[in-house]
Write an enzyme that holds these catalytic residues in place. Structure first.
Site, mmCIF file in Angstrom:
data_model
loop_
_atom_site.group_PDB
_atom_site.id
_atom_site.type_symbol
_atom_site.label_atom_id
_atom_site.label_comp_id
_atom_site.label_asym_id
_atom_site.label_seq_id
_atom_site.Cartn_x
_atom_site.Cartn_y
_atom_site.Cartn_z
ATOM 1 N N CYS A 1 -6.126 -5.065 16.452
ATOM 2 C CA CYS A 1 -7.133 -4.049 16.731
ATOM 3 C C CYS A 1 -8.243 -4.654 17.575
ATOM 4 C CB CYS A 1 -7.690 -3.508 15.418
ATOM 5 S SG CYS A 1 -9.174 -2.506 15.596
ATOM 6 N N LYS B 1 15.595 -26.941 -11.004
ATOM 7 C CA LYS B 1 14.205 -26.671 -10.613
ATOM 8 C C LYS B 1 13.749 -25.379 -11.282
ATOM 9 C CE LYS B 1 11.260 -26.105 -6.517
ATOM 10 N NZ LYS B 1 10.769 -24.740 -6.809
ATOM 11 N N LYS C 1 17.559 -25.664 -2.549
ATOM 12 C CA LYS C 1 17.363 -24.284 -2.967
ATOM 13 C C LYS C 1 18.689 -23.515 -3.035
ATOM 14 C CE LYS C 1 13.684 -22.820 -3.481
ATOM 15 N NZ LYS C 1 12.595 -22.414 -2.601
ATOM 16 N N ALA D 1 13.256 -16.491 -0.043
ATOM 17 C CA ALA D 1 14.108 -16.666 1.135
ATOM 18 C C ALA D 1 13.314 -16.397 2.408
ATOM 19 C CB ALA D 1 15.312 -15.734 1.051
ATOM 20 N N LEU E 1 7.055 -29.886 -2.818
ATOM 21 C CA LEU E 1 8.335 -30.480 -2.446
ATOM 22 C C LEU E 1 8.833 -29.863 -1.150
ATOM 23 C CD1 LEU E 1 10.277 -30.457 -5.849
ATOM 24 C CD2 LEU E 1 9.424 -32.480 -4.653
ATOM 25 N N GLU F 1 17.879 -32.679 -11.280
ATOM 26 C CA GLU F 1 17.625 -31.757 -12.393
ATOM 27 C C GLU F 1 17.384 -30.365 -11.834
ATOM 28 O OE1 GLU F 1 13.558 -32.159 -14.184
ATOM 29 O OE2 GLU F 1 13.524 -33.938 -12.891
#
Length: 694
Positions: free
Chosen positions: A438, A125, A328, A40, A90, A123
């Site tokens: 730095c 994943k 997703k 995420a 993808l 399909e």
């Protein structure tokens, strides 16, 4: 990640940071199986990058995450394999609206009528390790991991131990017993949840290292030098596509996948073909409901345009096909305590805060660390040590903090350090940047060591036997303080033999590996020097134009003197923007950098750069498209130009070689005519493309 950008300078700086951070996370996930952020959090970085690139297309970087796939093979004991056809990634969608917009883009790109049906295969994943299986005359001859999409690892011997994968394809009457002479089947190596639990139980009984999750277990089991170790692990395989093929058994994606199944390869039982947006979204929701009950991990649903002729027309963007999209799933969440905040210093001096969590299980995985990105993220969340926080995880990686549950407590805010925790130097942020860095430079051991590790890494000079531990050892005893010192280590041979852990064979192998890098690939050398904004793709683009490191130094010195002609010369290169020109000039403005450069070039003496771009009459030439193209979209036209080795630019200059002008062409056509640049219409471009496309 949803902050508003108010200026181009802000956008350019954030795109630079995103490209760097995303590349690092790609390496951790794909090459090292050791991710630091959740899916995420990673997806949020990608979405932010995409939003900025859409708002400021002229700022798109050569090292944009949208041009990268996976990560270079890093530290593997296995041989490297160059993929004949690149293994792509993808693009992702996260909402119903994203999926609808993707279908709309497909329709626009193909110039389809609103009522023309677009069949889609869908399909689940699976979350595994990408693998390509090459069959010749039906026999399995090569198996390789994806790596960075171009170069992967040879895992043939290991794959032959996986029972799901046939060593010979099975003939089937449905496809006339015709198995193509060459056919690459691509899919995922994975481990079922029950098998993973049993493996970890066995590891525990042996007091051996436990695996964090099924994907890491599968990746670690496949990447074994000893195939017997792989054979003892319960690995499985699912096919989801194909690569190089001498012939195809069907004219649709669904048909080809059914042939692959008939040949003996397993497919997901949930793959189906649909004809409407509503049907594929229903399929997504049904899979999401069943997700927790599946015996394998998935993180979404993949959609593909079914017609192969349409797939061919749609083609690819830099790292992904236009004809496919991953939808997703939302992230999983859990509550825990933030027990500490540590500051890590990277090779560029960036101070990155890392949260240490009270271990908590999220989606079946125990997590204990979280990146806090930068001081702005800490301020946004208002987190303090001891706070109760809500973390989320999508996939099997370290989570992100999504909410501070103790925000109203009356405790002092966390104070971000203003000094480097390694060397004590001041830490400052450049104008327009969020990250503190730095200022110690080469006196800061964190930066020196990390820069040297980068220099010898797989993506750079790739010196066998000179890993992170060796760099740290040599730096600690002051043998190696700069890249050039590496090529003087032969002077320390006798002293090295006296050190613990070094034997005559290992010392001689190391020195031979170092010697083999004299005359190295100049693109890898340039990348290895670690100049900001100059990644491996930019290095190749620069050398494609300037050919030698000496020529790049010459233009860099001119940039350091604010030479306008040098600036125009370098920014005319497609994909090279003002930020690259600025940092190259800044690098050569510093005398100590010039000394480092000269010392390395003197000892290494790299060869002249040789491009692997397919040579045509249009290779290296610059083409500009303007006006309305009536038979193909602008994106398809640019893809055609790039397939001929040309570069598609957005503006006309004296460097332009051809202008393709459709109806409505205006100022660009006028400027091209004034400069005497060759101009053709759309039909003229079609003739050029058809004559040279192969």
């Amino acid at each position: 990640m949803d902050q508003v950008i108010t200026s181009e300078a802000e956008a350019a700086n954030e795109l630079m940071r995103l490209a760097r951070d995303i590349a690092r996370h790609n390496k951790l996930y794909h090459a090292q199986d050791n991710p630091e952020i959740s899916d995420a959090a990673y997806d949020a970085l990608i979405r932010r990058n995409n939003a900025l690139e859409e708002a400021f297309p002229h700022l798109i970087r050569d090292d944009s995450p949208n041009k990268q796939v996976g990560a270079a093979v890093d530290g593997s004991p296995l041989s490297k394999v160059t993929h004949e056809q690149r293994m792509m990634s993808l693009d992702n969608g996260f909402s119903d609206e994203d999926i609808a917009e993707w279908l709309a883009r497909v329709r626009r790109y193909l110039s389809l009528a609103d009522d023309e049906m677009i069949a889609i295969t869908a399909e689940d994943k699976i979350d595994g390790l990408s693998c390509s299986l090459r069959y010749e005359h039906g026999e399995l001859i090569l198996a390789a991991t994806r790596g960075d999409g171009q170069i992967g690892e040879d895992v043939t011997a290991n794959v032959r131990t996986i029972s799901d994968i046939p060593k010979r394809l099975q003939s089937h009457d449905m496809f006339d017993d015709n198995i193509p002479e060459v056919f690459e089947i691509r899919g995922e190596i994975y481990m079922a949840k029950d098998d993973f639990a049993a493996l970890n139980a066995a590891q525990h009984d042996k007091d051996a290292k436990l695996f964090a999750n099924p994907r890491n277990a599968a990746a670690g089991s496949l990447r074994q030098k000893d195939a017997n170790v792989t054979a003892a692990r319960p690995l499985k395989f699912w096919a989801h596509g194909w690569g190089v093929s001498s012939a195809l058994p069907a004219d649709s994606a669904y048909g080809v996948m059914q042939a692959i199944k008939a040949w003996g390869l397993p497919l997901s039982p949930l793959v189906q073909r649909f004809e409407t947006l509503g049907d594929i979204l229903d399929h997504y929701r049904n899979i999401e409901k069943e997700r927790a009950h599946l015996d394998y991990d998935i993180d979404g649903v993949v959609y593909k345009v079914d017609r192969l002729d349409w797939q061919e027309r749609l083609g690819f963007v830099a790292k992904a096909p236009r004809w496919a999209l991953a939808h997703k799933f939302p992230a999983e969440k859990a509550q825990t305590t933030l027990e500490a905040i540590d500051i890590q210093v990277g090779r560029t001096g960036k101070l990155t805060p890392v949260g240490r969590l009270k271990p908590v299980t999220v989606g079946g995985v125990v997590v204990s660390n979280v990146t806090l990105h930068n001081r702005d993220e800490i301020a946004r969340l208002a987190v303090r040590i001891g706070d109760e926080v809500l973390v989320q995880r999508a996939g099997d990686v370290i989570p992100q903090i999504v909410e501070n549950l103790s925000k109203d407590d009356k405790r002092a805010a966390y104070i971000f350090p203003q000094q480097c925790p390694i060397c004590g130097s001041d830490a400052i942020a450049e104008e327009g940047e969020v990250d503190l860095r730095c200022t110690g430079g080469l006196i800061c051991s964190a930066q020196v060591n990390e820069r040297l590790k980068h220099f010898v890494s797989r993506a750079a000079l790739d010196i066998d036997g000179l890993g992170e531990k060796s760099i740290e050892e040599f730096a600690e005893i002051d043998w190696v303080k700069s890249p050039a010192d590496i090529f003087k280590l032969h002077e320390k041979r006798d002293d090295l033999l006296k050190r613990e852990g070094w034997q005559e064979k290992s010392v001689d192998n190391l020195l031979a590996a170092i010697e083999s890098k004299r005359g190295c690939d100049p693109a890898k050398l340039l990348f290895g020097l670690g100049i900001r904004h100059i990644g491996i793709t930019t290095s190749k683009d620069l050398l494609q134009n300037f050919k030698t490191m000496d020529a790049i130094k010459a233009v860099g010195l001119r940039l350091a003197q604010h030479d306008d002609e040098a600036l125009e010369e370098i920014t005319t290169i497609d994909g090279i923007g003002p930020s690259v020109a600025k940092t190259l000039g800044m690098f050569f403005h510093e005398e100590h950098n010039v000394k480092v450069w000269d010392a390395v070039i003197d000892l290494v003496q790299p060869a002249e750069y040789v491009s692997n771009i397919r040579e045509t009459e249009w290779s290296g030439k610059i083409i500009v498209f303007t006006g309305k193209l009536e038979n193909i979209s602008r994106d398809e036209a640019k893809s055609q130009a790039e397939s001929l080795g040309a570069k598609a630019a957005g503006s006309v200059s004296k460097k332009t070689d051809l202008l393709v002008a459709g109806p409505g062409a205006g100022s660009k056509l006028k400027k091209a005519q004034e400069l005497g640049i060759e101009t053709v219409d759309e039909d003229g471009w079609k003739n050029i493309y058809n004559r040279h496309k192969g």
